[in-house]
Design a protein around this motif. Structure first.
Motif, PDB file in Angstrom:
ATOM      1  N   HIS A  82       0.837  -1.207   0.000  1.00 10.73           N
ATOM      2  CA  HIS A  82       0.000   0.000   0.000  1.00 10.73           C
ATOM      3  C   HIS A  82       0.871   1.255   0.000  1.00 10.73           C
ATOM      4  CE1 HIS A  82      -4.057  -1.828   1.527  1.00 10.73           C
ATOM      5  NE2 HIS A  82      -3.456  -2.610   0.641  1.00 10.73           N
ATOM      6  N   GLU A  85       2.145   1.900  -3.434  1.00  5.26           N
ATOM      7  CA  GLU A  85       1.087   2.398  -4.317  1.00  5.26           C
ATOM      8  C   GLU A  85       0.755   3.853  -4.011  1.00  5.26           C
ATOM      9  OE1 GLU A  85      -1.028  -1.879  -5.373  1.00  5.26           O
ATOM     10  OE2 GLU A  85      -1.879  -0.689  -3.729  1.00  5.26           O
ATOM     11  N   THR A 167      -7.866   2.690  -6.620  1.00  7.17           N
ATOM     12  CA  THR A 167      -6.870   2.008  -5.783  1.00  7.17           C
ATOM     13  C   THR A 167      -7.163   2.228  -4.301  1.00  7.17           C
ATOM     14  OG1 THR A 167      -5.227   2.319  -7.518  1.00  7.17           O
ATOM     15  CG2 THR A 167      -4.395   1.750  -5.328  1.00  7.17           C
ATOM     16  N   GLU A 170      -9.797  -0.095  -3.246  1.00 13.16           N
ATOM     17  CA  GLU A 170      -9.244  -1.450  -3.076  1.00 13.16           C
ATOM     18  C   GLU A 170      -8.531  -1.558  -1.734  1.00 13.16           C
ATOM     19  OE1 GLU A 170      -6.659  -2.382  -6.360  1.00 13.16           O
ATOM     20  OE2 GLU A 170      -8.269  -2.078  -7.824  1.00 13.16           O
ATOM     21  N   HIS A 171      -7.742  -0.540  -1.386  1.00 16.41           N
ATOM     22  CA  HIS A 171      -7.038  -0.556  -0.098  1.00 16.41           C
ATOM     23  C   HIS A 171      -8.041  -0.650   1.051  1.00 16.41           C
ATOM     24  CE1 HIS A 171      -3.221   1.697  -1.704  1.00 16.41           C
ATOM     25  NE2 HIS A 171      -3.371   0.505  -2.248  1.00 16.41           N
TER      26      HIS A 171
END
Length: 180
Positions: A82, A85, A167, A170-171
Motif C-alpha cells: 500500500h 502504491e 486504488t 481497493e485498499h
C-alpha cells in the motif's frame, strides 16, 4: 440518410486559430488559455492530495516496519505494498501539478498540516489496520469531491484522480477484510 462525421466540425476551432493559440504563451506548456479552471486553485487542491498521499506513505511504512505479533508478517507486507502504491499516487499528483504550472509542495514541515489524513503512531496491529482504514476512507471522500470539482473542466486530472480513487477503494476493502 447517415451524416458524415467529418462534416459537422462547427464546434472545432479552425486550424489557423489553433496554431496561433499554440504559439502564444508557449512557456505555459500543457496549460493553455482554454483551461477552464483557476490553475492556482487546482494546484492547491492537488498539493493537498499530494500531502495526504505522502503522509500515508510514511504511516504505512512505519506500520510495515513496526508491526509485530504472530499474524504480523503478511499484514506488514500488505502495508508495504500500500505504501508503494501511495507513493505512485504522489508521483502522479506531483507530475500533474508541474504540468499545470505549479510546484509540488513536499516540505516535510508542511505535510501533516496540509494532509487530510493523520499520521497516527499505533501500538497494536489491529490499531494500525484501523488507522490505515480511516485514512483510506478519508482519501476516498476527498478524491470523490475533487473529481466533482475537476469534472469535465479538466478531464486529464479527473481521469488521474479516478484511477487513484479506484486504488484507494481497493485498499479500504482489503483493510476492512483484515479487521474481520
Amino acid at each position: 440518410m447517415t451524416k458524415d462525421k467529418h462534416t459537422d466540425t462547427a464546434f472545432l476551432s479552425d486550424v489557423k486559430t489553433l496554431r496561433a493559440r499554440a504559439r502564444k504563451q508557449i512557456e505555459d506548456g500543457a496549460l493553455t488559455p482554454a483551461y477552464a479552471l483557476d490553475p492556482k486553485q487546482a494546484i492547491d487542491l492537488l498539493n493537498t492530495a499530494l500531502a495526504t498521499e505522502l503522509v500515508c506513505v510514511l504511516r504505512y511504512r512505519q506500520h510495515a516496519f513496526t508491526a509485530s505479533g504472530i499474524l504480523s508478517e503478511p499484514i506488514a507486507e500488505e502495508f508495504l505494498v500500500h505504501s508503494n502504491e501511495e507513493l505512485g499516487h504522489a508521483d502522479q499528483l506531483a507530475r500533474r501539478i508541474v504540468q499545470l504550472g505549479g510546484e509540488p509542495e513536499m516540505d516535510p514541515a508542511k505535510l501533516t498540516g496540509r494532509s487530510h489524513a493523520e499520521y497516527v503512531a499505533c501500538d497494536s496491529l489491529a490499531q494500525m489496520i484501523r488507522e490505515n482504514l480511516i485514512a483510506e476512507r478519508i482519501a476516498i471522500d476527498s478524491y470523490r469531491e475533487m473529481i466533482g470539482y475537476f469534472g469535465d473542466k479538466d478531464s486529464t486530472t479527473r481521469a488521474m484522480l479516478e484511477g487513484i480513487l479506484a486504488t484507494e477503494e481497493e485498499h479500504a476493502d482489503e483493510l476492512a477484510d483484515l479487521l474481520e
